[in-house]
Design an enzyme around this catalytic site. Structure first.
Site, PDB file in Angstrom:
ATOM      1  N   GLY A 111       0.805  -1.212   0.000  1.00  0.00           N
ATOM      2  CA  GLY A 111       0.000   0.000   0.000  1.00  0.00           C
ATOM      3  C   GLY A 111       0.835   1.258   0.000  1.00  0.00           C
ATOM      4  N   THR A 119     -12.300  -2.311  -3.322  1.00  0.00           N
ATOM      5  CA  THR A 119     -12.621  -2.789  -4.666  1.00  0.00           C
ATOM      6  C   THR A 119     -13.917  -3.577  -4.573  1.00  0.00           C
ATOM      7  OG1 THR A 119     -10.313  -2.888  -5.385  1.00  0.00           O
ATOM      8  CG2 THR A 119     -11.882  -4.266  -6.574  1.00  0.00           C
ATOM      9  N   GLY A 125      -2.010  -1.989  13.143  1.00  0.00           N
ATOM     10  CA  GLY A 125      -1.978  -1.364  14.455  1.00  0.00           C
ATOM     11  C   GLY A 125      -0.645  -1.354  15.154  1.00  0.00           C
ATOM     12  N   SER A 131      -9.066  -6.304   0.634  1.00  0.00           N
ATOM     13  CA  SER A 131      -9.246  -4.851   0.621  1.00  0.00           C
ATOM     14  C   SER A 131     -10.731  -4.525   0.541  1.00  0.00           C
ATOM     15  CB  SER A 131      -8.523  -4.224  -0.575  1.00  0.00           C
ATOM     16  OG  SER A 131      -8.896  -2.867  -0.717  1.00  0.00           O
ATOM     17  N   ASN A 172      -4.241 -10.622  -2.486  1.00  0.00           N
ATOM     18  CA  ASN A 172      -5.071  -9.693  -1.723  1.00  0.00           C
ATOM     19  C   ASN A 172      -6.532  -9.910  -2.091  1.00  0.00           C
ATOM     20  OD1 ASN A 172      -6.300  -7.562  -0.425  1.00  0.00           O
ATOM     21  ND2 ASN A 172      -4.904  -6.005  -1.167  1.00  0.00           N
ATOM     22  N   TYR A 195       3.012   0.370   8.506  1.00  0.00           N
ATOM     23  CA  TYR A 195       2.531   1.345   7.525  1.00  0.00           C
ATOM     24  C   TYR A 195       1.995   2.571   8.260  1.00  0.00           C
ATOM     25  CZ  TYR A 195       0.311   3.183   3.246  1.00  0.00           C
ATOM     26  OH  TYR A 195      -0.053   3.961   2.194  1.00  0.00           O
ATOM     27  N   THR A 252      -3.331  -8.657   9.259  1.00  0.00           N
ATOM     28  CA  THR A 252      -4.597  -8.524   8.560  1.00  0.00           C
ATOM     29  C   THR A 252      -4.522  -7.372   7.560  1.00  0.00           C
ATOM     30  OG1 THR A 252      -5.428  -6.952  10.212  1.00  0.00           O
ATOM     31  CG2 THR A 252      -5.881  -9.259  10.618  1.00  0.00           C
ATOM     32  N   ASP A 306       4.028   1.563  -1.303  1.00  0.00           N
ATOM     33  CA  ASP A 306       4.767   1.679  -2.557  1.00  0.00           C
ATOM     34  C   ASP A 306       4.171   0.721  -3.579  1.00  0.00           C
ATOM     35  OD1 ASP A 306       6.587   2.162  -4.537  1.00  0.00           O
ATOM     36  OD2 ASP A 306       8.336   1.420  -3.456  1.00  0.00           O
TER      37      ASP A 306
END
Length: 361
Positions: A89, A208, A319, A205, A202, A340, A267, A91
Protein backbone atom coordinates in the site's frame (compact mmCIF):
# COMPACT_ATOMS: atom_id res chain seq x y z
CA UNK A 1 22.37 -13.26 17.60
CA UNK A 2 21.21 -9.68 17.97
CA UNK A 3 23.54 -7.23 19.67
CA UNK A 4 22.12 -5.51 22.78
CA UNK A 5 19.73 -2.60 22.45
CA UNK A 6 21.92 -0.21 24.43
CA UNK A 7 20.84 2.93 26.35
CA UNK A 8 22.74 5.01 23.77
CA UNK A 9 20.73 3.49 20.95
CA UNK A 10 17.47 4.07 22.79
CA UNK A 11 18.50 7.67 23.46
CA UNK A 12 19.33 8.15 19.78
CA UNK A 13 15.96 6.77 18.71
CA UNK A 14 14.18 8.91 21.28
CA UNK A 15 15.87 12.06 19.99
CA UNK A 16 15.04 11.12 16.40
CA UNK A 17 11.43 10.42 17.32
CA UNK A 18 11.11 13.75 19.11
CA UNK A 19 12.56 15.53 16.06
CA UNK A 20 10.04 13.82 13.79
CA UNK A 21 7.08 14.62 16.02
CA UNK A 22 8.19 18.18 16.70
CA UNK A 23 9.50 19.22 13.29
CA UNK A 24 8.94 16.84 10.38
CA UNK A 25 5.41 15.70 11.16
CA UNK A 26 3.95 19.21 11.57
CA UNK A 27 5.41 20.15 8.17
CA UNK A 28 4.14 17.01 6.48
CA UNK A 29 0.70 17.45 8.01
CA UNK A 30 0.36 20.95 6.56
CA UNK A 31 -0.59 19.21 3.31
CA UNK A 32 -3.34 16.67 2.79
CA UNK A 33 -2.64 13.04 3.59
CA UNK A 34 -2.35 11.80 0.01
CA UNK A 35 0.04 14.58 -1.03
CA UNK A 36 2.26 13.72 1.93
CA UNK A 37 2.08 10.04 1.00
CA UNK A 38 3.15 10.66 -2.59
CA UNK A 39 5.90 12.96 -1.33
CA UNK A 40 7.32 10.17 0.82
CA UNK A 41 7.32 7.72 -2.09
CA UNK A 42 8.94 10.35 -4.34
CA UNK A 43 11.64 10.88 -1.71
CA UNK A 44 12.28 7.12 -1.58
CA UNK A 45 12.47 7.02 -5.38
CA UNK A 46 14.95 9.92 -5.45
CA UNK A 47 17.17 8.40 -2.77
CA UNK A 48 17.22 5.10 -4.61
CA UNK A 49 18.49 6.71 -7.81
CA UNK A 50 21.56 8.32 -6.18
CA UNK A 51 24.22 5.94 -4.78
CA UNK A 52 25.66 8.55 -2.40
CA UNK A 53 22.25 9.45 -0.98
CA UNK A 54 21.34 5.77 -0.71
CA UNK A 55 24.55 5.09 1.23
CA UNK A 56 23.83 7.97 3.61
CA UNK A 57 20.28 6.71 4.07
CA UNK A 58 21.65 3.29 4.94
CA UNK A 59 23.90 4.77 7.61
CA UNK A 60 20.98 6.65 9.13
CA UNK A 61 18.67 3.67 8.91
CA UNK A 62 20.98 1.37 10.82
CA UNK A 63 22.57 3.81 13.26
CA UNK A 64 19.52 4.01 15.50
CA UNK A 65 19.16 0.32 16.24
CA UNK A 66 20.45 -3.24 15.93
CA UNK A 67 19.08 -3.84 12.40
CA UNK A 68 21.40 -6.05 10.45
CA UNK A 69 23.20 -7.29 13.58
CA UNK A 70 21.09 -10.34 14.30
CA UNK A 71 21.00 -13.76 12.75
CA UNK A 72 18.69 -13.78 9.73
CA UNK A 73 15.36 -15.58 9.77
CA UNK A 74 14.92 -18.36 7.22
CA UNK A 75 11.28 -18.38 6.10
CA UNK A 76 9.48 -19.12 2.84
CA UNK A 77 12.80 -20.30 1.42
CA UNK A 78 14.09 -16.72 1.89
CA UNK A 79 16.53 -15.05 4.26
CA UNK A 80 15.13 -12.07 6.19
CA UNK A 81 17.68 -9.89 8.06
CA UNK A 82 15.09 -9.29 10.80
CA UNK A 83 11.33 -9.45 11.37
CA UNK A 84 10.22 -5.95 10.35
CA UNK A 85 9.01 -5.04 6.87
CA UNK A 86 7.02 -2.42 4.99
CA UNK A 87 3.40 -3.33 4.30
CA UNK A 88 1.73 -3.25 0.91
CA UNK A 89 0.00 0.00 0.00
CA UNK A 90 2.88 2.37 0.66
CA UNK A 91 4.77 1.68 -2.56
CA UNK A 92 2.36 0.24 -5.09
CA UNK A 93 4.62 0.76 -8.11
CA UNK A 94 8.00 -0.17 -6.62
CA UNK A 95 9.40 3.33 -6.88
CA UNK A 96 11.37 3.02 -3.63
CA UNK A 97 12.48 -0.58 -4.05
CA UNK A 98 16.17 0.42 -3.86
CA UNK A 99 15.63 2.52 -0.72
CA UNK A 100 13.47 0.58 1.74
CA UNK A 101 16.31 -1.74 2.76
CA UNK A 102 18.59 1.24 3.32
CA UNK A 103 16.00 2.74 5.67
CA UNK A 104 16.24 -0.37 7.82
CA UNK A 105 13.35 -2.55 6.63
CA UNK A 106 14.02 -6.29 6.47
CA UNK A 107 11.59 -6.86 3.60
CA UNK A 108 9.06 -4.91 1.57
CA UNK A 109 5.72 -5.82 0.06
CA UNK A 110 4.99 -3.80 -3.08
CA UNK A 111 1.53 -3.28 -4.57
CA UNK A 112 -1.29 -4.00 -4.54
CA UNK A 113 -0.82 -4.14 -8.29
CA UNK A 114 -3.38 -4.99 -10.98
CA UNK A 115 -3.00 -6.21 -14.57
CA UNK A 116 -3.94 -2.88 -16.12
CA UNK A 117 -3.16 0.62 -14.84
CA UNK A 118 -6.02 2.25 -12.98
CA UNK A 119 -6.43 5.64 -11.29
CA UNK A 120 -8.23 4.37 -8.21
CA UNK A 121 -11.13 6.14 -6.57
CA UNK A 122 -11.82 9.87 -6.71
CA UNK A 123 -9.99 12.20 -4.32
CA UNK A 124 -10.09 12.91 -1.47
CA UNK A 125 -9.53 9.27 -0.55
CA UNK A 126 -7.03 9.33 2.32
CA UNK A 127 -7.82 10.80 5.75
CA UNK A 128 -5.90 11.16 9.01
CA UNK A 129 -7.71 10.67 12.32
CA UNK A 130 -5.02 11.87 14.75
CA UNK A 131 -6.99 11.53 18.00
CA UNK A 132 -7.73 7.91 17.08
CA UNK A 133 -4.20 7.25 15.80
CA UNK A 134 -5.76 6.07 12.57
CA UNK A 135 -6.01 6.54 8.82
CA UNK A 136 -8.94 5.86 6.51
CA UNK A 137 -8.13 5.06 2.92
CA UNK A 138 -10.28 4.27 -0.08
CA UNK A 139 -7.49 4.50 -2.63
CA UNK A 140 -8.88 1.68 -4.76
CA UNK A 141 -5.69 -0.03 -5.99
CA UNK A 142 -4.40 3.05 -7.80
CA UNK A 143 -1.31 1.81 -9.67
CA UNK A 144 0.47 1.89 -13.01
CA UNK A 145 -0.17 -1.76 -13.78
CA UNK A 146 1.83 -4.91 -13.24
CA UNK A 147 3.88 -4.36 -16.41
CA UNK A 148 5.31 -1.10 -15.10
CA UNK A 149 6.11 -2.65 -11.72
CA UNK A 150 7.75 -5.66 -13.38
CA UNK A 151 9.94 -3.39 -15.51
CA UNK A 152 11.02 -1.35 -12.51
CA UNK A 153 11.74 -4.41 -10.38
CA UNK A 154 13.66 -6.09 -13.22
CA UNK A 155 15.87 -3.04 -13.66
CA UNK A 156 16.53 -2.79 -9.92
CA UNK A 157 17.55 -6.45 -9.75
CA UNK A 158 19.79 -6.16 -12.81
CA UNK A 159 21.54 -3.18 -11.18
CA UNK A 160 21.99 -5.02 -7.89
CA UNK A 161 19.81 -2.56 -5.97
CA UNK A 162 17.49 -5.10 -4.32
CA UNK A 163 19.00 -5.92 -0.94
CA UNK A 164 16.03 -7.39 0.95
CA UNK A 165 13.24 -9.85 0.10
CA UNK A 166 10.57 -8.25 -2.08
CA UNK A 167 7.01 -9.51 -2.04
CA UNK A 168 4.30 -8.26 -4.36
CA UNK A 169 0.63 -8.00 -3.45
CA UNK A 170 -1.61 -8.81 -6.42
CA UNK A 171 -5.26 -8.01 -7.04
CA UNK A 172 -7.91 -7.54 -9.68
CA UNK A 173 -8.88 -4.47 -11.68
CA UNK A 174 -11.99 -2.68 -10.48
CA UNK A 175 -13.87 -3.32 -13.74
CA UNK A 176 -13.11 -7.04 -13.81
CA UNK A 177 -16.12 -9.09 -12.75
CA UNK A 178 -15.58 -11.08 -9.56
CA UNK A 179 -16.29 -14.32 -11.39
CA UNK A 180 -13.41 -13.49 -13.76
CA UNK A 181 -11.01 -12.37 -11.04
CA UNK A 182 -8.71 -15.38 -11.34
CA UNK A 183 -7.58 -14.27 -14.79
CA UNK A 184 -6.37 -10.94 -13.35
CA UNK A 185 -4.39 -12.61 -10.58
CA UNK A 186 -2.84 -15.06 -13.04
CA UNK A 187 -1.84 -12.21 -15.36
CA UNK A 188 0.04 -10.66 -12.45
CA UNK A 189 1.71 -13.97 -11.58
CA UNK A 190 2.99 -14.38 -15.12
CA UNK A 191 4.22 -10.79 -15.39
CA UNK A 192 6.19 -11.10 -12.15
CA UNK A 193 7.88 -14.40 -12.97
CA UNK A 194 11.46 -14.37 -11.70
CA UNK A 195 11.01 -10.96 -10.06
CA UNK A 196 8.97 -11.36 -6.86
CA UNK A 197 10.37 -13.29 -3.91
CA UNK A 198 6.84 -14.04 -2.77
CA UNK A 199 3.32 -13.21 -3.90
CA UNK A 200 0.50 -12.01 -1.65
CA UNK A 201 -3.03 -12.67 -2.88
CA UNK A 202 -5.07 -9.69 -1.72
CA UNK A 203 -8.72 -10.69 -1.36
CA UNK A 204 -9.36 -8.51 1.67
CA UNK A 205 -9.25 -4.85 0.62
CA UNK A 206 -12.62 -3.16 1.24
CA UNK A 207 -12.06 -0.63 -1.56
CA UNK A 208 -12.62 -2.79 -4.67
CA UNK A 209 -16.28 -3.78 -5.13
CA UNK A 210 -16.88 -7.47 -4.51
CA UNK A 211 -13.26 -8.28 -3.70
CA UNK A 212 -13.92 -9.51 -0.17
CA UNK A 213 -16.44 -12.03 -1.50
CA UNK A 214 -13.39 -13.92 -2.77
CA UNK A 215 -12.73 -14.88 0.86
CA UNK A 216 -15.77 -17.18 0.70
CA UNK A 217 -14.80 -20.83 0.67
CA UNK A 218 -15.57 -21.87 -2.90
CA UNK A 219 -14.15 -18.88 -4.82
CA UNK A 220 -11.17 -18.61 -2.44
CA UNK A 221 -10.20 -22.24 -2.91
CA UNK A 222 -10.50 -22.05 -6.68
CA UNK A 223 -8.51 -18.82 -6.90
CA UNK A 224 -5.70 -19.95 -4.61
CA UNK A 225 -5.30 -23.32 -6.30
CA UNK A 226 -4.87 -21.59 -9.66
CA UNK A 227 -2.42 -19.00 -8.33
CA UNK A 228 -0.34 -21.57 -6.43
CA UNK A 229 -0.12 -23.75 -9.53
CA UNK A 230 0.88 -20.83 -11.75
CA UNK A 231 3.45 -19.48 -9.27
CA UNK A 232 5.44 -22.69 -9.22
CA UNK A 233 8.31 -22.38 -6.75
CA UNK A 234 7.41 -18.83 -5.71
CA UNK A 235 5.72 -18.80 -2.27
CA UNK A 236 2.10 -17.66 -2.32
CA UNK A 237 0.53 -16.09 0.78
CA UNK A 238 -3.07 -15.04 1.28
CA UNK A 239 -4.01 -11.77 2.99
CA UNK A 240 -7.18 -11.98 5.08
CA UNK A 241 -9.42 -9.28 6.53
CA UNK A 242 -9.78 -8.50 10.24
CA UNK A 243 -13.56 -8.33 9.87
CA UNK A 244 -14.08 -12.07 9.37
CA UNK A 245 -15.87 -13.82 12.20
CA UNK A 246 -13.94 -16.52 14.02
CA UNK A 247 -15.91 -19.16 12.12
CA UNK A 248 -15.37 -17.50 8.74
CA UNK A 249 -11.67 -17.06 9.46
CA UNK A 250 -11.32 -20.75 10.34
CA UNK A 251 -13.11 -21.70 7.13
CA UNK A 252 -10.93 -19.40 5.02
CA UNK A 253 -7.81 -20.81 6.66
CA UNK A 254 -8.89 -24.40 6.01
CA UNK A 255 -9.50 -23.57 2.37
CA UNK A 256 -6.22 -21.64 1.98
CA UNK A 257 -4.14 -24.34 3.62
CA UNK A 258 -5.85 -26.97 1.51
CA UNK A 259 -5.00 -24.98 -1.62
CA UNK A 260 -1.30 -25.09 -0.78
CA UNK A 261 -0.48 -21.54 0.30
CA UNK A 262 2.94 -21.01 1.85
CA UNK A 263 1.75 -18.61 4.54
CA UNK A 264 -0.86 -16.16 5.79
CA UNK A 265 -0.88 -12.37 6.12
CA UNK A 266 -3.11 -11.08 8.90
CA UNK A 267 -4.60 -8.52 8.56
CA UNK A 268 -5.83 -5.81 6.21
CA UNK A 269 -7.77 -2.62 6.97
CA UNK A 270 -11.12 -2.78 8.76
CA UNK A 271 -14.64 -1.47 8.16
CA UNK A 272 -15.30 -1.43 11.91
CA UNK A 273 -15.47 2.11 13.33
CA UNK A 274 -16.13 1.25 16.98
CA UNK A 275 -12.63 2.32 18.09
CA UNK A 276 -12.81 5.78 16.49
CA UNK A 277 -12.87 8.34 19.31
CA UNK A 278 -16.10 10.37 19.73
CA UNK A 279 -14.64 13.67 18.49
CA UNK A 280 -13.70 12.01 15.18
CA UNK A 281 -16.90 10.04 14.59
CA UNK A 282 -17.91 12.43 11.78
CA UNK A 283 -14.67 11.93 9.87
CA UNK A 284 -14.83 8.27 10.79
CA UNK A 285 -17.94 7.93 8.64
CA UNK A 286 -15.82 8.38 5.51
CA UNK A 287 -15.97 5.16 3.50
CA UNK A 288 -12.87 3.03 3.17
CA UNK A 289 -10.59 0.85 5.25
CA UNK A 290 -9.50 1.99 8.72
CA UNK A 291 -5.93 1.30 9.86
CA UNK A 292 -3.73 2.24 12.79
CA UNK A 293 -4.37 2.05 16.53
CA UNK A 294 -7.98 0.81 16.24
CA UNK A 295 -6.55 -2.40 14.72
CA UNK A 296 -3.88 -3.02 17.35
CA UNK A 297 -5.78 -5.53 19.47
CA UNK A 298 -7.79 -7.06 16.65
CA UNK A 299 -4.70 -7.87 14.59
CA UNK A 300 -3.26 -9.72 17.58
CA UNK A 301 -6.46 -11.72 17.97
CA UNK A 302 -6.44 -12.73 14.32
CA UNK A 303 -2.74 -13.61 14.34
CA UNK A 304 -3.27 -15.71 17.47
CA UNK A 305 -6.16 -17.59 15.80
CA UNK A 306 -4.16 -18.13 12.61
CA UNK A 307 -1.17 -19.42 14.55
CA UNK A 308 -3.36 -21.89 16.39
CA UNK A 309 -4.38 -23.40 13.03
CA UNK A 310 -1.05 -23.62 11.21
CA UNK A 311 2.71 -23.79 11.60
CA UNK A 312 3.21 -22.01 8.27
CA UNK A 313 4.79 -18.53 8.31
CA UNK A 314 2.47 -15.77 9.48
CA UNK A 315 3.00 -12.08 8.71
CA UNK A 316 1.32 -9.80 11.23
CA UNK A 317 0.02 -6.44 10.00
CA UNK A 318 -2.20 -3.85 11.62
CA UNK A 319 -1.98 -1.36 14.46
CA UNK A 320 1.77 -1.40 15.05
CA UNK A 321 2.27 2.07 16.52
CA UNK A 322 5.22 1.28 18.81
CA UNK A 323 7.99 -1.27 19.10
CA UNK A 324 5.99 -2.91 21.88
CA UNK A 325 3.09 -3.40 19.49
CA UNK A 326 5.42 -5.18 17.06
CA UNK A 327 6.70 -7.41 19.86
CA UNK A 328 3.13 -8.23 20.93
CA UNK A 329 2.30 -9.42 17.41
CA UNK A 330 5.32 -11.68 17.50
CA UNK A 331 4.22 -12.98 20.90
CA UNK A 332 0.80 -13.68 19.37
CA UNK A 333 2.44 -15.86 16.74
CA UNK A 334 3.67 -13.69 13.88
CA UNK A 335 7.00 -14.64 12.32
CA UNK A 336 7.30 -11.30 10.52
CA UNK A 337 5.55 -7.97 11.04
CA UNK A 338 4.84 -5.08 8.67
CA UNK A 339 4.50 -1.35 9.30
CA UNK A 340 2.53 1.35 7.53
CA UNK A 341 0.16 3.67 9.40
CA UNK A 342 2.40 3.73 12.48
CA UNK A 343 5.06 5.43 10.36
CA UNK A 344 2.67 8.34 9.78
CA UNK A 345 2.45 8.96 13.52
CA UNK A 346 5.80 7.79 14.90
CA UNK A 347 8.07 8.43 11.93
CA UNK A 348 10.92 6.26 10.63
CA UNK A 349 12.34 5.56 14.09
CA UNK A 350 9.46 3.10 14.45
CA UNK A 351 11.47 0.79 12.19
CA UNK A 352 14.45 0.58 14.54
CA UNK A 353 12.17 0.49 17.61
CA UNK A 354 10.34 -2.50 16.14
CA UNK A 355 13.52 -4.26 15.09
CA UNK A 356 14.93 -3.86 18.59
CA UNK A 357 11.74 -5.01 20.29
CA UNK A 358 11.24 -8.09 18.11
CA UNK A 359 14.92 -9.06 18.22
CA UNK A 360 14.44 -9.97 21.87
CA UNK A 361 11.57 -12.33 21.07
Amino acid sequence: MASPDTPLRRLSRGASSAAYRGLARPLLWRVDAETAHHGAVLAADTLGRAPVLRALTSLGGYAAGPAGEQAPLELLGLSFPHRVGLAAGMDKDGRGVATWGALGFGHVELGTVTPRPQPGNARPRLFRLPASGAVINRMGFNNRGVGALADRLRTAREQGLVTIPVGVSIGKNKDTAVEDAASDYLTCVRALEGLADYLAVNVSSPNTPGLRSLQDAEPLGRLLREVVAAAGAVPVLVKLAPDLTAEALDEALDVALGAGVAGVIATNTTLDRSAVVPQERGLGEESGGLSGRPLTLRSREVVRQVRARTELPVIGVGGIMTGSDAAALVEAGADLVQLYTGLVYAGPTLIADSVAATARR
